[in-house]
Scaffold this motif. Structure first.
Motif, short mmCIF file in Angstrom:
data_model
loop_
_atom_site.label_atom_id
_atom_site.label_comp_id
_atom_site.label_asym_id
_atom_site.label_seq_id
_atom_site.Cartn_x
_atom_site.Cartn_y
_atom_site.Cartn_z
N THR A 79 0.82 -1.22 0.00
CA THR A 79 0.00 0.00 0.00
C THR A 79 0.85 1.27 0.00
O THR A 79 0.33 2.37 -0.06
CB THR A 79 -0.87 0.05 1.27
N ARG A 80 2.15 1.09 0.12
CA ARG A 80 3.12 2.19 0.30
C ARG A 80 2.98 2.86 1.67
O ARG A 80 3.54 3.92 1.91
CB ARG A 80 3.01 3.24 -0.82
N GLU A 81 2.16 2.24 2.55
CA GLU A 81 2.06 2.72 3.93
C GLU A 81 2.81 1.73 4.82
O GLU A 81 3.26 0.69 4.35
CB GLU A 81 0.60 2.76 4.36
N ASN A 82 2.89 2.04 6.10
CA ASN A 82 3.41 1.04 7.02
C ASN A 82 2.45 -0.15 7.02
O ASN A 82 1.23 0.04 7.13
CB ASN A 82 3.49 1.60 8.44
N VAL A 83 3.00 -1.33 6.91
CA VAL A 83 2.16 -2.53 6.92
C VAL A 83 2.75 -3.55 7.88
O VAL A 83 3.96 -3.76 7.91
CB VAL A 83 2.07 -3.16 5.51
N VAL A 84 1.86 -4.14 8.69
CA VAL A 84 2.28 -5.27 9.52
C VAL A 84 1.36 -6.44 9.19
O VAL A 84 0.14 -6.26 9.11
CB VAL A 84 2.16 -4.95 11.03
N GLU A 85 1.96 -7.59 8.96
CA GLU A 85 1.14 -8.79 8.75
C GLU A 85 1.40 -9.76 9.88
O GLU A 85 2.55 -10.17 10.09
CB GLU A 85 1.46 -9.44 7.39
N ILE A 86 0.34 -10.08 10.60
CA ILE A 86 0.47 -10.99 11.72
C ILE A 86 0.04 -12.38 11.26
O ILE A 86 -1.09 -12.57 10.82
CB ILE A 86 -0.45 -10.54 12.89
N SER A 87 0.96 -13.34 11.35
CA SER A 87 0.58 -14.73 11.05
C SER A 87 0.27 -15.41 12.37
O SER A 87 1.17 -15.61 13.19
CB SER A 87 1.72 -15.47 10.36
N CYS A 88 -1.01 -15.69 12.59
CA CYS A 88 -1.41 -16.29 13.85
C CYS A 88 -1.99 -17.67 13.59
O CYS A 88 -2.09 -18.09 12.43
CB CYS A 88 -2.43 -15.40 14.55
N HIS A 89 -2.40 -18.36 14.62
CA HIS A 89 -3.08 -19.64 14.42
C HIS A 89 -4.50 -19.36 13.95
O HIS A 89 -5.16 -18.46 14.45
CB HIS A 89 -3.06 -20.46 15.71
#
Ligand code: GDP
Length: 466
Positions: A79-89
């Motif tokens: 997105t050209r923004e700050n991105v966090v992807e959380i991989s959870c259960h």
């Protein structure tokens, strides 16, 4: 669709349901600080872009899950923004708890396609590339995946961009003429302009033409199998699909309703529709079936007409042809039960002769045995070549989107007006208007020209989390 980029959005990016892993995606200025505020592990705000970290998502003292956090620091993200992807259960409970927690910390839930909308608004993708993202997700065959990927990688956009730039140059010269209207000068050489418009019109025309193939690749080719009861339609359908799907029976007229199956030939999906047959209906249910057959044929691109080569008479062939021939629908003749014709070369010849002399433009008779699976591969090749006239080379630009097609058609109309205008020695201001129109429509495809309605319309069809 005005977007507030100050807001950080959150959504589940993987499908709902139980699985090994789910990915929750956050995007926006505060994505990293929000994730960090519920994080036990290394300080996420201090980590480099494109790194992955192991840690816990915590709600106060309560540990919600052990997760991995992938960091993408603006502008180096989708997105050209700050991105966090959380991989959870991937438990519904865990997913919901984490998303709620992020919302409590200031994120709001993303609307369908909002990540991709931001990617577009922030200049990461143009509009046709953003649409290709949706096409890629929806792709279900090698060909549709390849075309979407080509569009996503900007093949189409680059081509349109070049056309636009050339037009812009001329438009500005003509504008200049308007400024000097009193002096009757021509900065824009009319012959050159004409040549340019010709060239562009030809390219636009080629793109318009490519829609037939592009659409076939994306949507599949609607193909009806029709013929008299007991001709062997269901048996053929099974032979083509290589498995027992439709119910085969000896009682004429038992395939009452239409059955749809997808057959993939050389990367193209053919949506096969078996029908109730074209025999004159004797009862009400059958009547509906026959009507449906005719309706289905008119909505299709290809008709496979199957007949019993042993039993059919030339008169019956004539009757069937008369009732089935439909303008705009390609027709393939399939003489079935050739296994029963062994030694009856005369019958085969008379059938072939019949079609050759029937005045059909592209007659194709294929003798097969659906039951004995004879010549089925040959038939598949013919199905492909009858429906797909242009061969796929793999790197051509194909228009697959009806919105693009319409914009290209409007571009073409405007360009033809420009050409007519030059020939009719029309004044610069009218020429300028038509060139601007052409530019406008080209720009609609890439998103250089957009409206909120258009964006709303495109992105609302995306899934949430994309
Ligand atoms: P539909 O009514 O057109 O769908 O016809 P079906 O597929 O139900 O077939 C009618 C009958 O013809 C069945 O008994 C099939 O086994 C038989 N049949 C179909 N194709 C062939 C073929 O190629 N050769 C022979 N000998 N029989 C066939």
């Amino acid at each position: 669709m005005t977007d507030n980029n100050d807001e950080t959005i959150v959504a589940l990016a993987t499908p709902n349901g139980i699985g090994a892993i789910a990915v929750i995606r956050l995007s926006g200025r505060d994505a990293i600080t929000i994730a960090n505020s519920v994080w036990k592990g290394k300080d996420l705000t201090q980590q480099a872009s494109h790194t992955i970290h192991f840690g816990h998502i915590v709600d106060g003292d309560l540990i919600l899950d052990e997760v991995l956090a992938s960091l993408f620091v603006a502008p180096r993200s989708y997105t050209r923004e700050n991105v966090v992807e959380i991989s959870c259960h991937a438990s519904g409970y865990i997913i919901e708890s984490i998303i709620k927690l992020f919302m409590k910390k200031g994120a709001r839930s993303a609307k369908p396609g909002e990540f991709t909308l931001r990617a577009f608004l922030n200049g990461q993708l143009d509009l046709s590339q953003a649409e290709a993202v949706a096409d890629l997700i929806a792709s279900n065959s090698k060909a549709s995946q390849q075309v979407a990927l080509q569009q996503l990688r900007g093949g189409f956009s680059t081509q349109l961009q070049t056309l636009r730039e050339q037009l812009v140059n001329f438009a500005s010269l003509i504008e200049l003429e308007l400024d000097f209207a009193e002096e009757d000068v021509e900065f824009a050489n009319r012959d050159q302009l004409k040549q340019l418009i010709h060239d562009i019109t030809r390219i636009v025309g080629r793109l318009i033409q490519s829609f037939e193939l592009g659409n076939a690749i994306k949507q599949g080719v609607n193909t009806v199998i029709a013929g008299r009861p007991n001709a062997g339609k269901s048996t053929l359908l099974n032979a083509l699909l290589n498995e027992e799907r439709a119910i085969v029976s000896h009682i004429p007229g038992t395939t009452r309703d239409t059955i749809e199956e997808v057959l993939n030939i050389q990367g193209i999906n053919f949506r096969l529709i078996d029908t109730a047959g074209i025999r004159e209906a004797t009862d009400a249910i059958e009547q509906i079936g026959v009507q449906r057959t005719m309706e289905k044929i008119s909505q299709s691109a290809l008709l496979i007409y199957v007949f019993d080569a042993e039993l059919i008479t030339l008169n019956e062939l004539r009757t069937d042809l008369d009732s089935l021939l439909t303008p705009g629908v390609a027709m393939l003749m399939v003489a079935n039960k050739m296994d029963l014709l062994t030694g009856e070369a005369a019958k085969m010849e008379s059938i072939d002769q019949f079609f050759r002399t029937s005045g059909l433009p592209d007659y194709q008779t294929t003798f097969i045995s659906a039951k004995e699976k004879l010549h089925i591969d040959d038939l598949k090749n013919k199905i492909y070549s009858t429906a797909i006239k242009d061969q796929l080379t793999g790197d051509e630009t194909l228009v697959t989107n009806i919105r693009h097609l319409e914009a290209l058609q409007k571009t073409e109309e405007a360009l033809l007006r420009v050409l007519g205008g030059i020939d009719g020695s029309i004044t610069s201001d009218f020429l300028s208007m038509d060139i601007k129109q052409a530019l406008h429509y080209l720009g609609e495809i890439t998103g250089a020209v957009t409206t909120d309605d258009l964006l709303e319309n495109i992105f609302s069809k995306f899934c949430i989390g994309k």
